[in-house]
Design a protein around this motif. Structure first.
Motif, PDB file in Angstrom:
ATOM      1  N   GLN A 111       0.912  -0.970  -0.101  1.00  0.00           N
ATOM      2  CA  GLN A 111      -0.053   0.073  -0.116  1.00  0.00           C
ATOM      3  C   GLN A 111       0.833   1.295   0.137  1.00  0.00           C
ATOM      4  O   GLN A 111       0.726   2.135  -0.706  1.00  0.00           O
ATOM      5  CB  GLN A 111      -1.063  -0.091   1.218  1.00  0.00           C
ATOM      6  CG  GLN A 111      -1.928  -1.171   1.042  1.00  0.00           C
ATOM      7  CD  GLN A 111      -2.724  -1.275   2.516  1.00  0.00           C
ATOM      8  OE1 GLN A 111      -3.542  -2.433   2.328  1.00  0.00           O
ATOM      9  NE2 GLN A 111      -2.722  -0.534   3.380  1.00  0.00           N
ATOM     10  N   ALA A 112       1.880   1.328   0.870  1.00  0.00           N
ATOM     11  CA  ALA A 112       2.757   2.407   0.882  1.00  0.00           C
ATOM     12  C   ALA A 112       3.394   2.710  -0.536  1.00  0.00           C
ATOM     13  O   ALA A 112       3.408   3.883  -0.823  1.00  0.00           O
ATOM     14  CB  ALA A 112       3.921   2.153   2.010  1.00  0.00           C
ATOM     15  N   PHE A 122       1.115   4.181  -3.176  1.00  0.00           N
ATOM     16  CA  PHE A 122       0.594   5.541  -3.008  1.00  0.00           C
ATOM     17  C   PHE A 122       1.849   6.309  -3.174  1.00  0.00           C
ATOM     18  O   PHE A 122       1.810   7.426  -3.641  1.00  0.00           O
ATOM     19  CB  PHE A 122      -0.121   5.865  -1.593  1.00  0.00           C
ATOM     20  CG  PHE A 122      -1.657   5.299  -1.590  1.00  0.00           C
ATOM     21  CD1 PHE A 122      -2.559   5.934  -2.110  1.00  0.00           C
ATOM     22  CD2 PHE A 122      -1.823   4.229  -0.999  1.00  0.00           C
ATOM     23  CE1 PHE A 122      -3.897   5.678  -2.441  1.00  0.00           C
ATOM     24  CE2 PHE A 122      -3.324   3.606  -1.172  1.00  0.00           C
ATOM     25  CZ  PHE A 122      -4.178   4.370  -1.890  1.00  0.00           C
ATOM     26  N   HIS A 123       3.069   5.905  -2.767  1.00  0.00           N
ATOM     27  CA  HIS A 123       4.387   6.735  -3.240  1.00  0.00           C
ATOM     28  C   HIS A 123       4.461   6.935  -4.323  1.00  0.00           C
ATOM     29  O   HIS A 123       4.995   7.738  -4.996  1.00  0.00           O
ATOM     30  CB  HIS A 123       5.439   5.778  -2.525  1.00  0.00           C
ATOM     31  CG  HIS A 123       6.592   6.816  -2.415  1.00  0.00           C
ATOM     32  ND1 HIS A 123       7.704   6.383  -3.308  1.00  0.00           N
ATOM     33  CD2 HIS A 123       7.196   7.615  -1.804  1.00  0.00           C
ATOM     34  CE1 HIS A 123       8.651   7.275  -3.208  1.00  0.00           C
ATOM     35  NE2 HIS A 123       8.306   7.859  -2.125  1.00  0.00           N
ATOM     36  N   GLN A 155      -2.869   3.421   8.806  1.00  0.00           N
ATOM     37  CA  GLN A 155      -1.705   3.531   8.068  1.00  0.00           C
ATOM     38  C   GLN A 155      -2.249   5.059   7.028  1.00  0.00           C
ATOM     39  O   GLN A 155      -1.392   6.163   6.982  1.00  0.00           O
ATOM     40  CB  GLN A 155      -1.499   2.583   6.952  1.00  0.00           C
ATOM     41  CG  GLN A 155      -0.214   3.078   5.899  1.00  0.00           C
ATOM     42  CD  GLN A 155      -0.120   1.785   4.762  1.00  0.00           C
ATOM     43  OE1 GLN A 155      -0.886   1.492   4.191  1.00  0.00           O
ATOM     44  NE2 GLN A 155       1.045   1.425   4.570  1.00  0.00           N
ATOM     45  N   PHE A 156      -3.388   4.867   6.614  1.00  0.00           N
ATOM     46  CA  PHE A 156      -3.983   6.099   6.000  1.00  0.00           C
ATOM     47  C   PHE A 156      -4.151   7.181   6.726  1.00  0.00           C
ATOM     48  O   PHE A 156      -3.637   8.670   6.470  1.00  0.00           O
ATOM     49  CB  PHE A 156      -5.156   5.969   5.129  1.00  0.00           C
ATOM     50  CG  PHE A 156      -5.154   4.734   4.288  1.00  0.00           C
ATOM     51  CD1 PHE A 156      -4.024   4.134   3.628  1.00  0.00           C
ATOM     52  CD2 PHE A 156      -6.405   4.261   3.553  1.00  0.00           C
ATOM     53  CE1 PHE A 156      -4.045   2.945   2.797  1.00  0.00           C
ATOM     54  CE2 PHE A 156      -6.271   2.921   2.370  1.00  0.00           C
ATOM     55  CZ  PHE A 156      -5.025   2.691   2.247  1.00  0.00           C
ATOM     56  N   PHE A 168       0.530   8.241   6.494  1.00  0.00           N
ATOM     57  CA  PHE A 168       0.434   8.850   5.267  1.00  0.00           C
ATOM     58  C   PHE A 168       0.333  10.433   5.787  1.00  0.00           C
ATOM     59  O   PHE A 168       0.781  11.197   4.530  1.00  0.00           O
ATOM     60  CB  PHE A 168      -0.835   8.671   4.631  1.00  0.00           C
ATOM     61  CG  PHE A 168      -0.723   7.149   3.796  1.00  0.00           C
ATOM     62  CD1 PHE A 168       0.436   6.355   3.989  1.00  0.00           C
ATOM     63  CD2 PHE A 168      -1.522   6.889   2.931  1.00  0.00           C
ATOM     64  CE1 PHE A 168       0.717   5.024   3.523  1.00  0.00           C
ATOM     65  CE2 PHE A 168      -1.263   5.537   1.930  1.00  0.00           C
ATOM     66  CZ  PHE A 168      -0.176   4.742   2.368  1.00  0.00           C
ATOM     67  N   LYS A 169      -0.181  10.753   6.817  1.00  0.00           N
ATOM     68  CA  LYS A 169      -0.154  12.198   7.065  1.00  0.00           C
ATOM     69  C   LYS A 169       1.355  13.039   6.793  1.00  0.00           C
ATOM     70  O   LYS A 169       1.497  13.906   6.669  1.00  0.00           O
ATOM     71  CB  LYS A 169      -0.864  12.270   8.463  1.00  0.00           C
ATOM     72  CG  LYS A 169      -1.391  13.673   8.707  1.00  0.00           C
ATOM     73  CD  LYS A 169      -2.300  13.447  10.058  1.00  0.00           C
ATOM     74  CE  LYS A 169      -2.887  14.979  10.556  1.00  0.00           C
ATOM     75  NZ  LYS A 169      -3.532  14.624  11.673  1.00  0.00           N
ATOM     76  N   TRP A 202      -0.351  13.223   2.192  1.00  0.00           N
ATOM     77  CA  TRP A 202      -0.965  12.257   1.340  1.00  0.00           C
ATOM     78  C   TRP A 202      -2.295  12.365   2.204  1.00  0.00           C
ATOM     79  O   TRP A 202      -2.299  12.009   3.117  1.00  0.00           O
ATOM     80  CB  TRP A 202      -0.526  11.034   1.133  1.00  0.00           C
ATOM     81  CG  TRP A 202       0.819  10.861   0.472  1.00  0.00           C
ATOM     82  CD1 TRP A 202       1.278  11.711  -0.305  1.00  0.00           C
ATOM     83  CD2 TRP A 202       1.330   9.755   0.425  1.00  0.00           C
ATOM     84  NE1 TRP A 202       2.619  11.139  -0.631  1.00  0.00           N
ATOM     85  CE2 TRP A 202       2.604   9.913  -0.215  1.00  0.00           C
ATOM     86  CE3 TRP A 202       1.427   8.333   1.178  1.00  0.00           C
ATOM     87  CZ2 TRP A 202       3.707   8.961  -0.466  1.00  0.00           C
ATOM     88  CZ3 TRP A 202       2.640   7.670   0.929  1.00  0.00           C
ATOM     89  CH2 TRP A 202       3.672   7.854   0.222  1.00  0.00           C
TER      90      TRP A 202
END
Ligand SMILES: *Cc1c(COP(=O)(O)O)cnc(C)c1O
Length: 432
Positions: free
Chosen positions: A95-96, A99-100, A122-123, A127-128, A132
């Motif tokens: 996932q990381a 989105f990266h 995580q989101f 991600f903050k 993102w």
């Protein structure tokens, strides 16, 4: 095995055993060897230069690629019908890196509210730090997803069967929203596996897995994978996905989407995300997961059949107040289960005990065959009482809204004999 000629494309159970693999060219070994090495010798300086410049594909260093990992990637890409894949250290790493590859600071993505709890964390939190921005929306209502789209939206993320509620998501409806917004649809297919559902067939551009669960299937190794459907038009997109379309300064100005076409996303996630952030899968874990993948269709069907039998049995028990399993005809997800994953509604479901919290604690403590732990997708049957474990820190109100009320028990059915599974549940229920 040619993928282009439909008449010779092997069926799922054959791909599960063979796709991506061939006898080892150096030794003739039939099982895929564990290439337990950090690095690979270059033929000469020129060869090394080509590999580093992405002018030739080959092994350099196990953080970036490795032959055992490559077989796993070929296997899962074939099972999902994708164009390429990237295996990594865990589902969360997949996932990381996804989105990266897609997002710049300040970009938004829409995520289904109905997600695995670890993904929600995580989101919201990790991600903050990259700026993102996650925008949550109810995935059971595609119009709520559409209403969340803004000019900053760069992707939509949902699960196919949502953990832990066992809700089946209307992938074609959400894919239509993504197409209209001009952004890729990312589907976490962990609970369904490609045996039950291939999200690409319903419009997903990127498919993710925690290989830790059903694909590895034996509760012995953590892993994750990104599968590129090869469907999203990065170059023609109205949004600018910089990692994919801009000249890349670390590869002599190479433009990844122009150069690699339908494999561009998987390659970008490897040569930028994995290269620089580093969550590589070990060759040993890749080997164990690959071995697990060979029996995926057998295990998954058995686990779904066991889940349906257990759900039916529980629904008729006087100490049980409700059972939430999409495979039961009175379940709100039943129609979508018939459309999205007709072979089975997965092996994970929740049910409620009439006597609430104390009954939940007593029940999970009395089971003998089931293991009390925080995982799913093992050959062994697993159980958890979220209110007293994973969701203990939350208030009662938060627990109920997360589907982890005091009475909720979650089961992940294994491949044991269904008679023994039911006998274990029955005897634990008599202890309440
Ligand atoms: C477990 C899980 C993840 C995270 O995977 P890890 O391998 O534990 O990092 C993501 N999504 C779903 C649906 C999961 O069940």
């Amino acid at each position: 095995m040619s993928q282009s000629d439909k008449s010779v494309t092997p069926k799922f159970a054959t791909l599960a055993v063979h796709a991506g693999a061939a006898p080892d060219p150096a030794t003739g070994a039939r099982a895929t060897p564990i290439y337990q090495t950090t690095s690979f010798v270059f033929e000469d300086v020129d060869h090394a230069a080509k590999l580093f410049g992405l002018e030739a594909f080959g092994n350099i260093y196990t953080r970036i690629n490795n032959p055992t990992q490559s077989v796993l990637e070929g296997r899962i890409a074939a099972l999902e019908g994708g164009s390429a894949a990237l295996a990594v250290a865990s589902g969360h790493a997949a996932q990381a890196l996804t989105f990266h590859t897609l997002l710049e600071p300040g970009d938004e993505f829409i995520a289904a509210r109905q997600l695995y709890g670890g993904s929600i964390n995580q989101f919201n939190h990790a991600f903050k730090k990259f700026d993102w921005r996650v925008v949550w929306a109810d995935a059971t209502d595609p119009s709520a997803i559409a209403a969340a789209v803004t000019p900053k939206t760069r992707a939509i993320f949902c699960e196919s069967i949502a953990n832990p509620g066992g809700i089946v998501i209307d992938l074609p409806a959400i894919a239509a929203v993504a197409r209209k917004a001009g952004v890729p649809l990312i589907v976490d297919n962990t609970l369904a596996t490609p045996y039950l559902c291939r999200p690409k067939e319903f419009g997903a551009d990127i498919v993710l897995h925690s290989l830790t669960k059903f694909i590895g299937g034996h509760g012995n190794s953590i892993g994750g994978i990104i599968v590129d459907s090869g469907t999203f038009d990065w170059v023609g997109s109205r949004h600018r996905y910089k990692t994919l379309v801009d000249p890349n300064p670390s590869y002599n100005g190479l433009k990844l989407a122009d150069t690699f076409g339908p494999m561009a996303f998987a390659i970008a996630a490897r040569v930028m995300g994995l290269r620089d952030l580093g969550p590589a899968i070990s060759p040993f874990n890749a080997y164990l997961i690959l071995t697990g993948a060979e029996t995926l269709p057998l295990r998954m069907q058995r686990q779904c059949d066991n889940a349906l039998s257990a759900a039916r049995w529980l629904a008729a028990h006087p100490k049980v107040s409700w059972v939430n399993y999409a495979g039961l005809p009175d379940n709100p997800s039943y129609a979508l289960h018939q459309k999205i994953c007709p072979k089975g509604a997965g092996a994970v479901f929740t049910f409620g005990l009439k006597d609430g919290y104390e009954a939940g604690v007593k029940f999970v403590s009395s089971l003998k065959l089931f293991s009390l732990l925080a995982n799913i997708g093992d050959t062994r049957s697993l159980v958890i009482h979220p209110a007293s474990t994973t969701h203990r820190q939350l208030t009662d109100e938060q627990r109920v809204s997360a589907g982890a009320g005091p009475d909720v028990v979650r089961l992940s059915l294994g491949i044991e004999d269904i008679d023994d599974i039911i006998a274990d549940i029955e005897s634990a229920l008599t202890e309440i």
